[in-house]
Design an enzyme around this catalytic site. Structure first.
Site, mmCIF file in Angstrom:
data_model
loop_
_atom_site.group_PDB
_atom_site.id
_atom_site.type_symbol
_atom_site.label_atom_id
_atom_site.label_comp_id
_atom_site.label_asym_id
_atom_site.label_seq_id
_atom_site.Cartn_x
_atom_site.Cartn_y
_atom_site.Cartn_z
ATOM 1 N NE ARG A 102 -3.768 0.726 1.958
ATOM 2 C CZ ARG A 102 -4.983 0.812 2.519
ATOM 3 N NH1 ARG A 102 -5.160 1.493 3.621
ATOM 4 N NH2 ARG A 102 -6.008 0.188 1.980
ATOM 5 C CG HIS A 129 -8.427 0.139 -2.636
ATOM 6 N ND1 HIS A 129 -7.667 -0.975 -2.347
ATOM 7 C CD2 HIS A 129 -8.989 0.522 -1.458
ATOM 8 C CE1 HIS A 129 -7.760 -1.238 -1.053
ATOM 9 N NE2 HIS A 129 -8.549 -0.346 -0.493
ATOM 10 C CD GLN A 132 -13.006 -1.725 -0.216
ATOM 11 O OE1 GLN A 132 -12.218 -1.669 0.702
ATOM 12 N NE2 GLN A 132 -14.225 -2.231 -0.072
ATOM 13 C CG ASP A 219 -13.424 6.668 -0.702
ATOM 14 O OD1 ASP A 219 -13.332 6.557 0.538
ATOM 15 O OD2 ASP A 219 -12.435 6.638 -1.463
ATOM 16 C CB CYS A 259 -13.905 1.527 0.419
ATOM 17 S SG CYS A 259 -13.546 3.298 0.436
ATOM 18 N NE ARG A 287 -10.296 -5.056 0.888
ATOM 19 C CZ ARG A 287 -9.498 -4.074 1.305
ATOM 20 N NH1 ARG A 287 -10.009 -3.022 1.900
ATOM 21 N NH2 ARG A 287 -8.197 -4.112 1.096
#
Ligand code: CP
Ligand code: NVA
Length: 300
Positions: A102, A129, A132, A219, A259, A287
């Site tokens: 990440r 991402h 996700q 988000d 998310c 996830r």
């Protein structure tokens, strides 16, 4: 499939195959059926940004698959003192079976994959991402049965989440609509690809984007690394909030996904969030299952 750097590298069939394996692994976990496909395998997890879900789900996932995960903070590695990525990864390739990272720049993730000799998984960059969105797609299919005829609407910043949702949504055959302010649109190349490949609407008209939506997604207004832009963004995104009015435009049985982490009173109201907490926390759980599927595909 050698790496998971971004969703656009995967075919629709490959995504579907990950989702199917994720469903199977979820079933096996629930029914205490052993699925230790990665016995003795080592995953390194490099983080130069914060994480709750990604870190914990990858670590637990590796353990449940019979392997092990190492948390490597970007600051503690020599990487943080300037050791080149291409050297770091050639060393790590001698110890590990896979790397999850990440970080900020997508090009850093691509460089890891180029110079390393082990699979690399993108655990979020400023650009995308993918992990996700695999969990998001899994959740949509769980609730809606299939992707056929569905409209996915994203409200807010044209950020990493918007970019990956457009790619994942279009690849699964959904219609995608994004409502964002001018100047905060998703990646132009991704939008051009999506318009060619399927049905994409990018607009500043929130009601138009939400009209008839089956899935409403949002988000944060300021992503990790954008803390300094908080005040400017709060002004730019005012009104880009998933509230009762937005939900009234969507289908009556529309699901809401986020998310996480969520900022109530900014991109989503407390009421909408709590009314859809079931979906949102199933999404967070997924996830684990989706990433276990990715790990099995890449590391087994
Ligand atoms: N959604 C997500 O990636 O959460 P974390 O930042 O907690 O990993
Ligand atoms: N857009 C957010 C997603 C967090 C999971 C960020 O990058 O901070």
């Amino acid at each position: 499939m050698k790496h998971l750097l971004k969703l656009s590298d995967l075919s629709s069939e490959e995504i579907m195959s990950i989702l199917n394996l994720a469903d199977q692994l979820k079933y096996e976990r629930k029914n205490h059926i052993a699925h230790r496909h990665l016995q003795g395998k080592q995953l390194g997890m490099i983080f130069t940004k914060s994480s709750t879900r990604t870190r914990v789900s990858f670590e637990v996932g590796m353990n449940e698959l019979g392997g092990n995960a190492l948390f490597l903070s970007g600051n503690d590695l020599q990487l943080g003192r300037g050791e080149p990525i291409k050297d770091t990864v050639r060393v790590l390739s001698r110890y590990l079976d896979g790397i999850m990272i990440r970080t900020f720049k997508q090009s850093d993730v691509e460089e890891l994959a180029e110079y390393g000799s082990i699979p690399v998984i993108n655990g979020l960059t400023d650009y995308c991402h993918p992990c996700q969105v695999l969990a998001d797609l899994m959740t949509v299919r769980e609730y809606k049965g299939s992707f056929k005829g569905l409209k996915l609407c994203f409200i807010g910043d044209g950020n990493n989440m918007a970019n990956s949702l457009i790619v994942g949504g279009i690849k699964m055959g959904m219609e995608v609509a994004v409502a964002c302010p001018e100047g905060y649109r998703p990646d132009a190349d991704i939008c051009a690809w999506a318009e060619k490949e399927g049905k994409l609407l990018v607009t500043d008209d929130i009601a138009a984007a939400a009209a008839g939506a089956d899935v409403v997604y949002t988000d944060v207004w300021a992503s990790m690394g954008q803390e300094g832009e908080k005040a400017v963004r709060e002004k730019a995104f005012r009104g880009y909030c998933v509230d009762a009015a937005v939900m009234a435009c969507a289908k009556p049985d529309a699901m809401v996904l986020h998310c996480l982490p969520a900022h109530r009173g900014e991109e989503i109201t407390e009421e909408v969030f709590e009314a859809h907490a079931g979906e949102i926390f199933d999404e967070a759980e997924n996830r684990l299952h989706a990433q276990k599927a990715v790990l099995v595909k890449l590391l087994k």
